[in-house]
Enzyme design. Structure first.
Site, mmCIF file in Angstrom:
data_model
loop_
_atom_site.group_PDB
_atom_site.id
_atom_site.type_symbol
_atom_site.label_atom_id
_atom_site.label_comp_id
_atom_site.label_asym_id
_atom_site.label_seq_id
_atom_site.Cartn_x
_atom_site.Cartn_y
_atom_site.Cartn_z
ATOM 1 N N GLY A 49 0.863 -1.167 0.000
ATOM 2 C CA GLY A 49 0.000 0.000 0.000
ATOM 3 C C GLY A 49 0.899 1.216 0.000
ATOM 4 N N GLU A 50 0.609 2.166 0.843
ATOM 5 C CA GLU A 50 1.435 3.368 0.949
ATOM 6 C C GLU A 50 1.923 3.449 2.393
ATOM 7 O OE1 GLU A 50 3.602 6.442 0.698
ATOM 8 O OE2 GLU A 50 1.937 6.701 2.079
ATOM 9 N N SER A 51 3.230 3.304 2.575
ATOM 10 C CA SER A 51 3.780 3.122 3.924
ATOM 11 C C SER A 51 3.550 4.328 4.831
ATOM 12 C CB SER A 51 5.269 2.778 3.850
ATOM 13 O OG SER A 51 6.004 3.808 3.217
ATOM 14 N N CYS A 81 6.132 -5.229 0.316
ATOM 15 C CA CYS A 81 6.283 -3.884 -0.236
ATOM 16 C C CYS A 81 6.204 -2.831 0.885
ATOM 17 C CB CYS A 81 5.271 -3.654 -1.353
ATOM 18 S SG CYS A 81 5.685 -2.244 -2.398
ATOM 19 N N ARG A 110 12.766 3.377 0.153
ATOM 20 C CA ARG A 110 11.422 3.464 -0.436
ATOM 21 C C ARG A 110 11.510 3.747 -1.940
ATOM 22 N NH1 ARG A 110 8.312 7.822 1.119
ATOM 23 N NH2 ARG A 110 6.392 6.687 0.775
ATOM 24 N N ILE A 139 5.832 -3.042 -7.526
ATOM 25 C CA ILE A 139 5.046 -1.824 -7.757
ATOM 26 C C ILE A 139 5.577 -0.747 -6.821
ATOM 27 C CG2 ILE A 139 2.750 -0.791 -7.727
ATOM 28 C CD1 ILE A 139 1.628 -3.682 -7.996
ATOM 29 N N ARG A 140 6.245 0.259 -7.377
ATOM 30 C CA ARG A 140 6.894 1.300 -6.554
ATOM 31 C C ARG A 140 7.657 0.642 -5.402
ATOM 32 N NH1 ARG A 140 2.810 5.316 -4.420
ATOM 33 N NH2 ARG A 140 4.692 6.367 -3.748
ATOM 34 N N HIS A 175 5.081 -8.345 -4.492
ATOM 35 C CA HIS A 175 3.718 -8.748 -4.113
ATOM 36 C C HIS A 175 3.397 -10.158 -4.616
ATOM 37 C CE1 HIS A 175 2.300 -4.629 -3.043
ATOM 38 N NE2 HIS A 175 3.191 -4.263 -3.931
ATOM 39 N N GLU A 177 1.083 -11.984 -3.502
ATOM 40 C CA GLU A 177 -0.371 -12.158 -3.388
ATOM 41 C C GLU A 177 -1.101 -11.791 -4.679
ATOM 42 O OE1 GLU A 177 0.362 -7.872 -2.351
ATOM 43 O OE2 GLU A 177 1.404 -9.767 -2.029
#
Length: 195
Positions: A49-51, A81, A110, A139-140, A175, A177
């Site tokens: 997600g976004e840490s 991630c 990051r 992803i990023r 990821h 998943e």
């Protein structure tokens, strides 16, 4: 423990995908948003997600300190991630007010592989996972800059550490998943069973 109860930190990110992958790996999976729910699980996944957002929400929901305590006490935990970033003892390129759970003696950078439009998939050789390489969706994605002596490096991509383990804590910068291949989740479920 035949069917461990494994929570997925459900504050932000790809929660549903982890719930599905854990169920496919023979765990009883449930979302965790509060300290009371955290107290009821045998293991925990911190999703991508976004840490920064995730750390702020963990503070707002009153779950950050209980999570730190449980990880320190040996709760098997797996971060993907942003979850890897949350499990780092130190972050590079993070916000000054960004909090982490800690748990792995590592420094994580990051967005190390680039921005959203530079996301990619790659086959990753993963120590401890049988059946050939796993497909990594980056992803990023972060990468691990350095690790302490007690950290085992399980996978690299282009000479960058992308999967690590320290004791009962596992982290990947990609990821699994999102691929339908649940071998990394099975590895984590086995860690929970063995704890």
């Amino acid at each position: 423990m035949s069917t461990p109860v494994i929570g997925v930190l459900a504050l932000q990110g790809d929660v549903r995908e982890h719930l599905v992958a854990l169920a496919e790996a023979d765990a009883q999976a449930r979302p965790v948003r509060r300290a009371e729910e955290l107290a009821e699980v045998d293991g925990l996944v911190i999703p991508g997600g976004e840490s920064t957002t995730m750390s702020k929400l963990a503070v707002a929901f009153g779950v950050l300190e209980p999570l730190r305590e449980r990880v320190r006490a040996g709760l098997p935990t797996y971060g993907t991630c942003a979850g890897m970033i949350m499990l780092a003892n130190k972050i590079l390129d993070g916000r000054e007010d960004q909090e982490t759970v800690g748990g792995i003696d590592m420094i994580v950078r990051r967005n190390a592989f680039g921005r959203q439009n530079e996301s990619f998939e790659a086959a990753v050789d993963f120590t401890g996972v049988d059946g050939g390489p796993v497909e990594g969706v980056f992803i990023r994605a972060p990468w691990v800059e350095s690790v302490g002596g007690d950290v085992e490096v399980l996978a690299t991509h282009e000479d960058h550490m992308v999967a690590v383990r320290q004791g009962q804590v596992l982290a990947t910068s990609f990821h699994p998943e999102l691929t339908g291949d649940h071998r990394v989740h099975r590895l984590f479920v086995d860690m929970v069973r063995g704890a």
